[in-house]
Design a protein around this motif. Structure first.
Motif, PDB file in Angstrom:
ATOM      1  N   VAL A  66       0.840  -1.211   0.000  1.00 41.40           N
ATOM      2  CA  VAL A  66       0.000   0.000   0.000  1.00 41.40           C
ATOM      3  C   VAL A  66       0.875   1.260   0.000  1.00 41.40           C
ATOM      4  O   VAL A  66       0.608   2.224  -0.727  1.00 41.40           O
ATOM      5  CB  VAL A  66      -0.958  -0.004   1.219  1.00 41.40           C
ATOM      6  N   GLY A  67       1.944   1.253   0.818  1.00 42.24           N
ATOM      7  CA  GLY A  67       2.839   2.414   0.883  1.00 42.24           C
ATOM      8  C   GLY A  67       3.498   2.703  -0.453  1.00 42.24           C
ATOM      9  O   GLY A  67       3.557   3.857  -0.904  1.00 42.24           O
ATOM     10  N   ALA A  68       3.989   1.648  -1.117  1.00 39.26           N
ATOM     11  CA  ALA A  68       4.658   1.829  -2.409  1.00 39.26           C
ATOM     12  C   ALA A  68       3.684   2.335  -3.468  1.00 39.26           C
ATOM     13  O   ALA A  68       4.016   3.218  -4.269  1.00 39.26           O
ATOM     14  CB  ALA A  68       5.284   0.503  -2.851  1.00 39.26           C
ATOM     15  N   ASP A  69       2.458   1.803  -3.463  1.00 41.39           N
ATOM     16  CA  ASP A  69       1.480   2.178  -4.491  1.00 41.39           C
ATOM     17  C   ASP A  69       0.924   3.581  -4.289  1.00 41.39           C
ATOM     18  O   ASP A  69       0.798   4.355  -5.238  1.00 41.39           O
ATOM     19  CB  ASP A  69       0.334   1.162  -4.523  1.00 41.39           C
ATOM     20  N   LEU A  70       0.583   3.917  -3.028  1.00 42.53           N
ATOM     21  CA  LEU A  70      -0.055   5.212  -2.770  1.00 42.53           C
ATOM     22  C   LEU A  70       0.840   6.385  -3.161  1.00 42.53           C
ATOM     23  O   LEU A  70       0.407   7.322  -3.819  1.00 42.53           O
ATOM     24  CB  LEU A  70      -0.450   5.329  -1.296  1.00 42.53           C
TER      25      LEU A  70
ATOM     26  N   PRO B  20      12.547   1.608  -9.747  1.00 44.16           N
ATOM     27  CA  PRO B  20      13.644   1.628  -8.755  1.00 44.16           C
ATOM     28  C   PRO B  20      13.775   2.949  -7.999  1.00 44.16           C
ATOM     29  O   PRO B  20      14.440   2.991  -6.958  1.00 44.16           O
ATOM     30  CB  PRO B  20      14.892   1.346  -9.603  1.00 44.16           C
ATOM     31  N   ARG B  21      13.142   4.024  -8.489  1.00 45.38           N
ATOM     32  CA  ARG B  21      13.195   5.302  -7.766  1.00 45.38           C
ATOM     33  C   ARG B  21      12.321   5.292  -6.515  1.00 45.38           C
ATOM     34  O   ARG B  21      12.491   6.138  -5.630  1.00 45.38           O
ATOM     35  CB  ARG B  21      12.732   6.442  -8.687  1.00 45.38           C
ATOM     36  N   ASN B  22      11.387   4.357  -6.438  1.00 45.30           N
ATOM     37  CA  ASN B  22      10.468   4.293  -5.292  1.00 45.30           C
ATOM     38  C   ASN B  22      11.186   3.671  -4.086  1.00 45.30           C
ATOM     39  O   ASN B  22      11.597   2.511  -4.147  1.00 45.30           O
ATOM     40  CB  ASN B  22       9.244   3.450  -5.667  1.00 45.30           C
ATOM     41  N   PRO B  23      11.341   4.400  -2.980  1.00 44.15           N
ATOM     42  CA  PRO B  23      12.077   3.862  -1.824  1.00 44.15           C
ATOM     43  C   PRO B  23      11.454   2.601  -1.231  1.00 44.15           C
ATOM     44  O   PRO B  23      12.142   1.812  -0.589  1.00 44.15           O
ATOM     45  CB  PRO B  23      12.028   5.012  -0.804  1.00 44.15           C
ATOM     46  N   ALA B  24      10.135   2.403  -1.443  1.00 42.46           N
ATOM     47  CA  ALA B  24       9.452   1.251  -0.833  1.00 42.46           C
ATOM     48  C   ALA B  24       9.423   0.030  -1.735  1.00 42.46           C
ATOM     49  O   ALA B  24       8.862  -1.000  -1.369  1.00 42.46           O
ATOM     50  CB  ALA B  24       8.020   1.646  -0.457  1.00 42.46           C
ATOM     51  N   VAL B  25      10.063   0.131  -2.921  1.00 45.62           N
ATOM     52  CA  VAL B  25       9.909  -0.955  -3.889  1.00 45.62           C
ATOM     53  C   VAL B  25      10.590  -2.243  -3.421  1.00 45.62           C
ATOM     54  O   VAL B  25      10.090  -3.346  -3.650  1.00 45.62           O
ATOM     55  CB  VAL B  25      10.420  -0.511  -5.281  1.00 45.62           C
ATOM     56  N   ILE B  26      11.735  -2.120  -2.748  1.00 43.34           N
ATOM     57  CA  ILE B  26      12.406  -3.328  -2.231  1.00 43.34           C
ATOM     58  C   ILE B  26      11.581  -3.920  -1.093  1.00 43.34           C
ATOM     59  O   ILE B  26      11.394  -5.140  -1.004  1.00 43.34           O
ATOM     60  CB  ILE B  26      13.841  -2.997  -1.754  1.00 43.34           C
ATOM     61  N   ALA B  27      11.054  -3.065  -0.201  1.00 36.58           N
ATOM     62  CA  ALA B  27      10.206  -3.554   0.896  1.00 36.58           C
ATOM     63  C   ALA B  27       8.984  -4.279   0.340  1.00 36.58           C
ATOM     64  O   ALA B  27       8.550  -5.293   0.894  1.00 36.58           O
ATOM     65  CB  ALA B  27       9.767  -2.383   1.782  1.00 36.58           C
TER      66      ALA B  27
END
Length: 743
Positions: free
Chosen positions: A231-235, A248-255
């Protein structure tokens, strides 16, 4: 009539089957490891005959002029980040004198203190085995994701085989480890207990409790983690910053990718291990006070373990159908190949059960049935196991029908998005409630047949029948998250869109199989819980449970409420954890210069840590509810009220779990149906960004915690409360009901 299988043969067959399972999983691991994720030192020039990854294959990158070594290096870097995050999650998560026998006063049994000590040892062994199973499964998943991505360059068939072999590693390791540790534990404890088999197998119940206690952390904590990250990555990424999924620019993508592993791999693994351990323990407890235990018939006593041993061998043969006998050549062949695995394993296992029932059981024997010994034939026990096995297959395919966008139920939900999110939610809820009908009938028939033939022992082995093909079931289930991760890696590594299309095709089949896996887990949890309930009632010396008695009825109605209380906690926990994730991702986008431009690298580790810490903290209240309820009810209100609580939570929990999982799965696939635009009907609802698509996204967001957190976690609620009650049954029977004694 003597059984055909000797004690010595039993002593040999069970560990040999377990060792074969472990060796086979290691062979699969070795084959997967041959796909290299490190750049070649002296790569030959690009061309149709270049040797890459040990194969002379023509790569898409060469055609499109991309730097192959750079892609491989990126894949390796991304895989390491996901692997480290998943490992850190699990490590953080799991810091975590002689007397007359109960059932035969003429004989002497070991003291209660000894049984308590041995139960504690069994508890630790069950917990460690559960953690190890989840950990190894997660490690192979993070080991295989980049390899699946790289193999996708050569074709969808090669990528499928890597992902499926990797899933098989987890399936066989879990089934074989669980079987081997339980077998060794029984034999070591037997040195002390000698002929006191009643005490021996009572102490073994700790093994099931340990497995389920750890599954609580894996399932609930992992479910909160994966949805918080998702949810955090998508929102922030997709909605606020308008960047693609898995960018890869999204900080939550690995999480987010870590969440696929800790929730769907480690969580599902520990959940099914718990079911396997508990159903085995429930069967062994009842058998120990039946003719098998009274007459010390070791081979017949270990009938549940022999069923599991046969299951490993059957699943091994079944796996070869997908990896060696038939080759996947097109996208449309993937889903049928996975479904054939279920059918082949079920058919072959039916024959296997017949063989084991013929060679390991006497033609006639007695089973303990609430104070009396019931005469049972070996063919009746065969039917008990078989009805559980086939009920599992029915539940799996009904789940697929209600959650796959290839069928009308999900297409109807997608069509309802024409008029907005409200109608989408209404249709989705209706679908979930309706999807409960056939699985409940399947479970009800299993219970009636197995109880009629062999009382509570029949129900326990029916649950084992459903879980006998656990190696194949887990291989299919683990395949999904591995394929999902592979698609994410392809996006983050900047690989060709054709590669992403192939990984998306693998992932689409994985979504359906994940739903089937959840159906299996819920169905087996229902049977396991009922078997444990029967063992608890036997152990607490209750002859009947009368629901018209006030003490029982108040337990029944409170027990039916518990799944709703538990679901409320887990769903709110997802919201709280997602909130923290959103704030961190926003902070990084706002404070790290060059992040949106791609010139700066985001801080992935902080997002992983925030999601880990939040999920650990948020899972404490629901965990406390599950663990403390039986202790409080048993101590203060006694075994009658506790039996009501267990029955109520089982009846209510199964319905809520099935409807929640299928509702969430249907909303997810309705959204994907619109996005894919594969049919004329789907294209009238799309494309992405249209009003129907926005309505579908809202449904999918609501469904996320339902299908991946609350629904699957209810398995743990009904199983853990039952096995905990069984372990503490002697104490509750002797000292429980303090309030009623006072008043």
């Amino acid at each position: 009539m003597a059984v055909l299988l000797s004690t010595l043969a039993t002593e040999i067959v069970i560990p040999v089957a377990a060792v074969i399972g472990i060796v086979f999983s290691l062979v699969q691991w070795f084959i997967v490891s041959r796909v290299k994720v490190t750049p070649e030192r002296h790569a030959p020039p690009a061309g149709p005959n270049s040797k890459k990854n040990g194969f002379n294959d023509y790569l898409i990158e060469e055609e499109e002029g991309l730097n192959d070594q750079n892609v491989v290096a990126k894949c390796a870097e991304i895989q390491n980040a996901i692997s480290e995050g998943a490992t850190s999650f699990l490590f953080t998560e799991y810091h975590t004198k002689n007397q007359p026998c109960t059932y035969d006063a003429q004989r002497t049994c070991k003291p209660a203190l000894a049984t308590a000590i041995f139960s504690t040892v069994a508890f630790v062994l069950g917990g460690v085995t559960s953690i190890l199973s989840g950990f190894l499964g997660m490690k192979i998943a993070t080991y295989a994701n980049a390899r699946t991505t790289l193999e996708a360059r050569k074709g969808v068939g090669k990528a499928f085989i890597v992902a499926f072999r990797s899933g098989a590693v987890m399936g066989f390791l879990l089934a074989a480890n669980g079987l081997l540790v339980l077998f060794i534990t029984i034999n070591v404890f037997k040195v002390y207990y000698g002929d006191d088999w009643e005490g021996l197998f009572e102490s073994i119940t700790g093994y099931g409790l340990g497995g389920s206690a750890m599954a609580l952390f894996g399932r609930v904590g992992g479910g909160i983690y994966t949805k918080a990250a998702d949810v955090g990555a998508d929102l922030v990424g997709k909605v606020e910053r308008n960047i693609p999924e898995d960018d890869p620019r999204n900080p939550a993508v690995i999480a987010d990718n870590v969440g696929d592993n800790v929730g769907d791999i480690a969580g599902m693994g520990s959940d099914l291990f718990g079911s396997y351990a508990e159903s085995s323990c429930a069967a062994l407890v009842v058998a120990s006070i039946s003719s098998f235990g009274i007459n010390h018939e070791f081979t017949s006593m270990l009938y549940p373990l022999l069923i599991s041993s046969m299951g490993i061998l059957i699943c091994l043969i079944t796996t070869l159908f997908a990896t060696d006998f038939f080759e996947i050549k097109a996208v449309k062949e993937i889903e049928p190949a996975l479904k054939k695995q279920l059918i082949i394993s079920t058919v072959l296992m039916t024959v296997g059960i017949a063989i084991i029932s013929w060679i390991a059981l006497p033609s006639s024997f007695t089973i303990y049935n609430f104070g009396v010994q019931k005469v049972v034939k070996n063919w009746q026990l065969f039917l008990c196991v078989s009805v559980g096995l086939w009920a599992g297959l029915i539940i799996g395919f009904v789940t697929e029908y209600y959650t796959s966008n290839a069928y009308s139920p999900v297409q109807d939900v997608a069509d309802s998005c024409r008029t907005g999110a409200a109608t989408n939610v209404i249709f989705g809820l209706a679908l979930g409630y309706k999807s409960v009908i056939i699985p409940i009938f399947a479970i009800a028939v299993s219970i009636f047949v197995s109880f009629s033939f062999a009382a509570m022992y029949g129900i326990a082995v029916a649950a084992l029948g459903m879980l006998s093909t656990i190696a194949t079931g887990l291989a299919i289930d683990a395949y999904g998250p591995i394929s999902d991760n592979a698609g994410g890696i392809a996006e983050m590594a900047g690989m060709s869109h054709r590669i992403r299309e192939r990984t998306d095709a693998l992932d689409a089949a994985g979504n359906t199989t994940a739903a089937i896996g959840k159906g299996f887990a819920i169905g087996s949890a229902a049977l396991v819980s009922l078997a444990l309930f029967g063992a608890f009632v036997s152990r607490a010396a209750i002859s009947t449970v009368d629901v018209l008695t006030p003490k029982v009825f108040i337990g029944l109605i409170v027990g039916a409420m518990l799944p709703y209380w538990f679901s409320a906690m887990t769903m709110k926990s997802v919201g709280s954890a997602a909130l923290k994730m959103v704030e961190e991702v926003r902070r990084q986008f706002n404070t790290i210069p060059g992040l949106m431009e791609g010139t700066a690298k985001p801080d992935y580790a902080t997002c992983v840590k925030i999601s880990t810490d939040a999920s650990i903290k948020e899972m404490i209240p629901p965990g406390a509810l599950v663990i403390l309820t039986p202790l409080i009810v048993g101590t203060l209100f006694g075994v009658e009220t506790l039996s009501g609580v267990l029955a109520g939570s089982l009846v209510s929990g199964v319905q809520v779990a099935i409807s929640a999982s299928n509702t969430g799965g249907a909303w997810d696939n309705a959204k994907k149906y619109i996005e894919a635009g594969a049919s004329e009907h789907a294209r009238t609802l799309g494309p992405k960004g249209s009003d129907p698509h926005k309505a579908a996204v809202i449904g999918d967001t609501i469904g996320d915690p339902l299908k991946d957190t609350s629904g699957p976690s209810l398995n743990i609620l009904i199983k853990l409360m039952a096995v905990e009650s069984l372990v503490f049954a002697p104490f509750f029977a002797t000292h429980g009901g303090l309030l009623f004694k006072i008043f």
